[in-house]
Design an enzyme around this catalytic site. Sequence first.
Site, short mmCIF file in Angstrom:
data_model
loop_
_atom_site.label_atom_id
_atom_site.label_comp_id
_atom_site.label_asym_id
_atom_site.label_seq_id
_atom_site.Cartn_x
_atom_site.Cartn_y
_atom_site.Cartn_z
N LYS A 43 -4.50 10.82 4.68
CA LYS A 43 -4.25 10.15 5.96
C LYS A 43 -3.22 10.98 6.75
O LYS A 43 -2.02 10.93 6.48
CB LYS A 43 -3.69 8.73 5.75
CG LYS A 43 -4.59 7.85 4.87
CD LYS A 43 -3.96 7.64 3.54
CE LYS A 43 -4.66 6.76 2.55
NZ LYS A 43 -5.68 5.91 2.82
N ASP A 91 -0.89 18.08 19.00
CA ASP A 91 -0.50 19.39 19.51
C ASP A 91 -0.12 20.27 18.31
O ASP A 91 -0.82 20.29 17.32
CB ASP A 91 0.62 19.26 20.54
CG ASP A 91 0.17 18.45 21.78
OD1 ASP A 91 -1.05 18.39 22.01
OD2 ASP A 91 1.03 17.89 22.47
N LYS A 142 3.23 4.45 -1.17
CA LYS A 142 3.32 5.42 -2.27
C LYS A 142 4.62 6.20 -2.06
O LYS A 142 4.70 7.06 -1.16
CB LYS A 142 2.14 6.39 -2.28
CG LYS A 142 0.79 5.76 -2.61
CD LYS A 142 0.02 5.39 -1.38
CE LYS A 142 -1.34 4.83 -1.72
NZ LYS A 142 -2.00 4.25 -0.54
N HIS A 191 -9.41 11.00 0.99
CA HIS A 191 -8.50 9.86 1.07
C HIS A 191 -7.21 10.20 1.82
O HIS A 191 -6.36 9.34 2.01
CB HIS A 191 -8.17 9.40 -0.36
CG HIS A 191 -7.54 8.06 -0.45
ND1 HIS A 191 -6.27 7.86 -0.95
CD2 HIS A 191 -8.00 6.84 -0.08
CE1 HIS A 191 -5.98 6.57 -0.91
NE2 HIS A 191 -7.00 5.93 -0.39
N HIS A 233 0.81 -1.21 0.00
CA HIS A 233 0.00 0.00 0.00
C HIS A 233 0.86 1.27 0.00
O HIS A 233 0.35 2.37 0.19
CB HIS A 233 -0.91 -0.03 1.25
CG HIS A 233 -2.09 0.87 1.17
ND1 HIS A 233 -2.34 1.85 2.11
CD2 HIS A 233 -3.11 0.94 0.29
CE1 HIS A 233 -3.46 2.49 1.81
NE2 HIS A 233 -3.94 1.96 0.70
N ASP A 245 16.83 10.89 -8.11
CA ASP A 245 18.24 11.25 -7.93
C ASP A 245 18.69 11.24 -6.47
O ASP A 245 19.63 11.94 -6.10
CB ASP A 245 18.54 12.62 -8.54
CG ASP A 245 18.57 12.56 -10.07
OD1 ASP A 245 18.62 11.45 -10.62
OD2 ASP A 245 18.54 13.63 -10.70
#
Length: 548
Positions: free
Chosen positions: A468, A473, A240, A466, A238, A245
């Site tokens: 997350k 604080d 991404k 979508h 899952h 470079d």
Amino acid sequence: MEPIIDPLATQQTLAPWSWIDLAGLGLVLHITLMVVMTLRIVTVQRNIGVSIAWIAMLYTLPLVGFIAYLLLGEPMIGRRYRQRVDQAQLLTNDMAARERLVFDQGQDLLSDHYRGVSSIGTRKTGFGVFAGHQMQLLTSPSAIFNQLIADIHNAAHTIYMEFYIIYPRGQVLEVLQALKSAARRGVECHILADSVGSLGFFNRKHQEALENAGVFVYQSLPVGLLKTLFKRSDLRNHRKIIVIDEYIGYTGSFNLVDPNYFKQDKNVGQWIDVMIRSTSVQPISIATAMSKVVVTDIGAESQDNLYELDKRVNNYTRKLYVMHPTINDLNSRVQLLDEQGHTQESAVQPLAGTNLIDIAPMPIVNNVIAQLIPSAPQLTGHVIYNTLVTVIHRANTRIQITTPYFVPDEALSGALTTAARRGVDVTLIVPKKVDSFLVQHASQAYYQELLEAGVKIARFEGGLLHTKTVVIDDDYCLFGTVNIDMRSFYLNMEVTLAIYTPEMVAQVLSCQNAYLENCEFLELHYWQQRPRSKSLFDNVIRLFSPLL
């Protein structure tokens, strides 16, 4: 004298079993199997909620529960895969030691309040805290695509990409074309995509076109009938991650999809995602840690990949690449691409039920301190879950969470309600509609106890949110691919950034607050007035929430 044989006794001895005998034997086997499976579940499963859910399924639907547990009950990632991961990590660790690249460092950069939290990730992943980053929060698809395409066009040496979903429509085609151009001019390009999440990508002409141009394409965690016997097919990659470079890194909730074309038939509106772009010229940075993760994941996929990794590692010498003067100038790159007409956004109408979220471009933040926390079943333990629960208990003033899928366990739900009761301002931002019927109802089963404790629940009405993110604080943030559910915590391969710089945390908080302007807040008295049948259905689904 020969013994006298009683024909009647012989006939009774040889008589076939009656149905009563077979039923009795079946009952004995059933009870034995149930006891053995129950003992197996309570011995192997460390999460009480997961154990109870599996036992409930086993006794409610014995045959279905038995088969389901054999196939899906335990996070078996595969013995050979684990061995290749260990070997790939050993190769990269040896290379890091040779090049004097120390990854488990930086605890002294943090206040005492967060050193213990950070050490959870370091002990499980080997990645410490790195300073000296320039980071920018990208909050719109056009900003993400335009900046990414610009970075690919300016790449000089390597490009690594790792995604759960690659959906070759819209501006994704521009990214793939940029990758092909980069490969043709000598840039080494690698794409690792989840076999299930990117099924359409692997079944189409795009993979072949990329490979013909010189791009290396790999399937992550391929599935098959025989593979199912040795590892769980629903354990997915899952992550991404993009690394260019070795000094530019991207991560966040954004799959390589154009939301104007993705899942148009789900009736949930357009998907809303974010990415963080990080750059650094330090020998050790978030980008180099990301490179280590992607290279390890590629090497673990096959013995051939591992062999190639071995050859590359033995010939590796790190270079601090010279950055292009405008590589961090987002505005100039976006303006240039807009003038060249590379974006198709204006030609696409927004989905019904989608309110376009107008978030002002975020400035680049300098000198960001951050930590990369990758997680994988059977490899890193429950590192992100443990980190999240710990920081929730340490929060003093604010907890603000954005997640599309909210299905916590008792410990996590209890941490949030306890925080609210001790005076912490706790806000949960979730989409009003999600693309999973069961998750929707399992999530709703937690709302009343959260509202009673004082947790604010904001339901986003502008599409499928979508993103997350977790803000604690004003000086700590978790940002990445992890949903607040047991699948992300225990089953999927995920990646999260822990950010310790208040200026960067403020950007994420500002993005969350923009979402709140498109939310409805649930009221406890309203939620209590729902029909009992709906509450009952939600609570029944909640029994199986640890398995979702």
